[in-house]
Write an enzyme that holds these catalytic residues in place. Structure first.
Site, PDB file in Angstrom:
ATOM      1  NE  ARG A   8      -3.613  -2.155   2.781  1.00 23.18           N
ATOM      2  CZ  ARG A   8      -3.376  -3.235   3.496  1.00 23.18           C
ATOM      3  NH1 ARG A   8      -2.199  -3.366   4.127  1.00 23.18           N
ATOM      4  NH2 ARG A   8      -4.277  -4.202   3.598  1.00 23.18           N
ATOM      5  CG  HIS A  13      -5.990  -8.623   1.430  1.00 20.75           C
ATOM      6  ND1 HIS A  13      -6.036  -9.137   0.156  1.00 20.75           N
ATOM      7  CD2 HIS A  13      -5.899  -7.276   1.293  1.00 20.75           C
ATOM      8  CE1 HIS A  13      -5.986  -8.144  -0.719  1.00 20.75           C
ATOM      9  NE2 HIS A  13      -5.898  -7.010  -0.056  1.00 20.75           N
ATOM     10  CE  LYS A  16      -6.519  -0.495   4.666  1.00 21.90           C
ATOM     11  NZ  LYS A  16      -7.810  -0.911   4.076  1.00 21.90           N
ATOM     12  NE  ARG A  62      -3.089  -3.524  -1.376  1.00 16.40           N
ATOM     13  CZ  ARG A  62      -2.609  -4.287  -0.394  1.00 16.40           C
ATOM     14  NH1 ARG A  62      -1.306  -4.415  -0.253  1.00 16.40           N
ATOM     15  NH2 ARG A  62      -3.416  -4.911   0.437  1.00 16.40           N
ATOM     16  CG  HIS A 122      -4.808   0.897  -4.212  1.00 16.81           C
ATOM     17  ND1 HIS A 122      -4.229   0.604  -2.992  1.00 16.81           N
ATOM     18  CD2 HIS A 122      -5.895   0.089  -4.311  1.00 16.81           C
ATOM     19  CE1 HIS A 122      -4.934  -0.325  -2.370  1.00 16.81           C
ATOM     20  NE2 HIS A 122      -5.953  -0.652  -3.152  1.00 16.81           N
ATOM     21  CE1 TYR A 182      -6.360  -7.201  -6.725  1.00 15.33           C
ATOM     22  CE2 TYR A 182      -6.388  -8.246  -4.573  1.00 15.33           C
ATOM     23  CZ  TYR A 182      -6.306  -7.109  -5.344  1.00 15.33           C
ATOM     24  OH  TYR A 182      -6.177  -5.888  -4.757  1.00 15.33           O
TER      25      TYR A 182
END
Length: 370
Positions: A117, A235, A139, A212, A209, A244
């Site tokens: 990110r 994730h 995150k 990514r 992004h 994806y």
């Protein structure tokens, strides 16, 4: 005010969501903003309200009934992430040049290989590099380790030979700006857009992004297990990564080709059934005008035979601005009828070399010398 909060009902929450979808200004600082938030924005606001009432009811036990318990989340349209192909990714890397080429090349390489990110990339310190591993703060302040392939190690090594040592609070920042400060989010966005344009790619369509997304897609296309990709990307939930797997899935492509209808071709192009009726020197709008019955006849016959007829009055201004063949082609007409024209008109001379099927009606019209 717990008394006020306790009076909030399910109906109140739905009323608020209705207000958001219809009357809420999208951009509050703009005088010309549209109204009505999209489903994603409404879902975020509802999630905040849910969290608040969960805290009040389940943690503090200040309320017995949670008014959000039965609220339906606004349905959001799911779209597949955009990504660069392998060829486009190589073009992007090859386009890197300029004063900061080592730094920019290293940033793009980490995006495309590690799927970082932008917040994770700008937060990297020199001390986060450990041989073939990179410590990444993701995150929720969750730390993960991303392993570096040879391309990443080479790019980092080349960059570190030109990275200037600095002092101050950003002395350990891996990527520096021209002012010897930690590189900013806006600067990374700008350099990505710059190199996308230099590579001949659409800088409006792609962003940092999207790089990514590219990393995740390329890994899955080349046999990496989806759970491993989940770990690389950081994730929390596997279903976030699984989106994806729906992009450019070769198995789905093979399945589509296996359909027995896959080789069917339409045998004949749909016929163009659009005709023009050009009228000059003739009134046709009301029943008492000479051309009314002629135009009515065209329209009735066209309706019976499934043709689309457009009546076009040819005025002097029209003749000055429109060429016959050009007008026919740009408006999609396949043929025309001309009614009431004087044969010596200059505009009529075009018919001697027209490529469009054309029928000229030789009608006697009062006061018309022809």
């Amino acid at each position: 005010d717990i008394d006020f909060i306790s009076r909030i009902t399910l109906t109140d929450i739905y009323s608020y969501l209705t207000y958001l979808s219809r009357d809420r200004v999208q951009h509050q600082n703009s005088e010309i903003s549209n109204k009505g938030l999209n489903a994603a924005s409404r879902a975020r606001k509802l999630a905040t309200i849910r969290s608040f009432f969960n805290y009040i009811c389940n943690k503090r036990h200040l309320l017995e009934d949670n008014p959000c318990k039965d609220v339906d989340t606004p349905k959001q349209m799911k779209s597949l992430p955009r990504y660069l192909t392998l060829h486009e990714s190589l073009s992007l890397l090859e386009s890197v040049d300029g004063a900061n080429r080592e730094r920019d090349y290293c940033i793009l390489t980490l995006f495309l290989n590690c799927g970082l990110r932008i917040s994770e990339l700008i937060g990297l310190d020199i001390t986060d590099i450990h041989d073939d591993a990179l410590r990444v703060l993701g995150k929720g302040n969750k730390v993960r380790v991303v392993y570096l392939n040879q391309a990443c190690k080479d790019a980092l090594a080349r960059y570190m030979t030109v990275r200037r040592p600095i002092t101050g609070r950003d002395k350990n920042a891996l990527f520096l700006s021209g002012q010897n400060r930690r590189i900013s989010r806006s600067m990374v966005h700008a350099l990505v857009k710059k190199h996308l344009s230099a590579a001949g790619l659409d800088s409006e369509k792609y962003s940092s992004h999207k790089l990514r997304h590219t990393a995740a897609t390329l890994m899955l296309q080349n046999g990496v297990d989806v759970k491993a990709v989940q770990e690389v990307l950081g994730h929390e939930h596997l279903n976030t990564t699984e989106i994806y797997t729906h992009i450019d899935n070769e198995a789905l492509r093979v399945a589509a080709k296996a359909n027995p209808l896959s080789h069917i071709r339409k045998s004949k192009k749909k016929e163009n059934r659009k005709l023009a009726v050009f009228i000059e020197n003739m009134e046709y709008e009301t029943e008492d005008q000479f051309g009314y019955d002629i135009v009515l006849g065209f329209k009735q016959n066209a309706f019976r035979h499934n043709w689309d007829v457009t009546v076009i009055p040819v005025t002097p201004a029209f003749q000055l601005t429109e060429k016959y063949d050009t007008y026919m082609l740009k408006n999609g007409f396949c043929g025309a009828f001309l009614v009431g024209f004087a044969l010596h008109d200059e505009w009529m001379q075009q018919l001697s070399h027209t490529t469009m099927p054309t029928v000229l009606f030789d009608n006697y019209i009062e006061k018309n010398p022809n």
